[in-house]
Motif scaffolding. Structure first.
Motif, PDB file in Angstrom:
ATOM      1  N   UNK A 153       0.827  -1.208   0.000  1.00 35.30           N
ATOM      2  CA  UNK A 153       0.000   0.000   0.000  1.00 35.30           C
ATOM      3  C   UNK A 153       0.860   1.256   0.000  1.00 35.30           C
ATOM      4  N   UNK A 154       2.125   1.120   0.208  1.00 32.06           N
ATOM      5  CA  UNK A 154       3.003   2.281   0.300  1.00 32.06           C
ATOM      6  C   UNK A 154       3.300   2.782  -1.106  1.00 32.06           C
ATOM      7  N   UNK A 155       3.060   4.069  -1.301  1.00 33.67           N
ATOM      8  CA  UNK A 155       3.314   4.667  -2.604  1.00 33.67           C
ATOM      9  C   UNK A 155       4.807   4.939  -2.751  1.00 33.67           C
ATOM     10  N   UNK A 156       5.228   5.018  -3.991  1.00 27.67           N
ATOM     11  CA  UNK A 156       6.602   5.430  -4.253  1.00 27.67           C
ATOM     12  C   UNK A 156       6.764   6.866  -3.792  1.00 27.67           C
ATOM     13  N   UNK A 157       7.949   7.246  -3.410  1.00 23.34           N
ATOM     14  CA  UNK A 157       8.183   8.592  -2.863  1.00 23.34           C
ATOM     15  C   UNK A 157       7.745   9.682  -3.828  1.00 23.34           C
ATOM     16  N   UNK A 158       7.992   9.496  -5.115  1.00 22.20           N
ATOM     17  CA  UNK A 158       7.603  10.530  -6.090  1.00 22.20           C
ATOM     18  C   UNK A 158       6.087  10.611  -6.275  1.00 22.20           C
ATOM     19  N   UNK A 198       3.916  10.333  -3.683  1.00 21.34           N
ATOM     20  CA  UNK A 198       3.345  10.865  -2.445  1.00 21.34           C
ATOM     21  C   UNK A 198       3.073  12.360  -2.595  1.00 21.34           C
ATOM     22  N   UNK A 199       1.987  12.809  -1.994  1.00 19.80           N
ATOM     23  CA  UNK A 199       1.729  14.258  -1.979  1.00 19.80           C
ATOM     24  C   UNK A 199       2.645  14.905  -0.954  1.00 19.80           C
TER      25      UNK A 199
END
Length: 72
Positions: free
Chosen positions: A59-64, A66-67
């Protein structure tokens, strides 16, 4: 030099050589065992890496993706 001294020195050198041969054999066996252990560990790492890649995406989005936090 007396004959006895030469014989004593020769006997000591033969004992040292026998001891060194024994140590070399022991070290060689240890290196071979460690090489097998390393191969097993690398295979385990490879399998774990494959299992992690095959797992469902997290569920963790890639850093780029993320808002940015509100203070930006």
């Amino acid at each position: 030099m007396s004959k006895n001294t030469l014989e004593d020195r020769l006997a000591e050198l033969e004992m040292r050589l026998a001891f060194q041969d024994d140590v070399i054999n022991i070290l060689s066996e240890q290196v071979a065992k460690q090489e097998m252990d390393l191969r097993e560990l690398w295979e385990a790492k490879r399998l774990m890496h494959k299992q992690l890649k095959d797992m469902a995406p997290s569920n963790i989005k890639a850093e780029e993706d993320e808002t940015p936090p509100p203070h930006y």
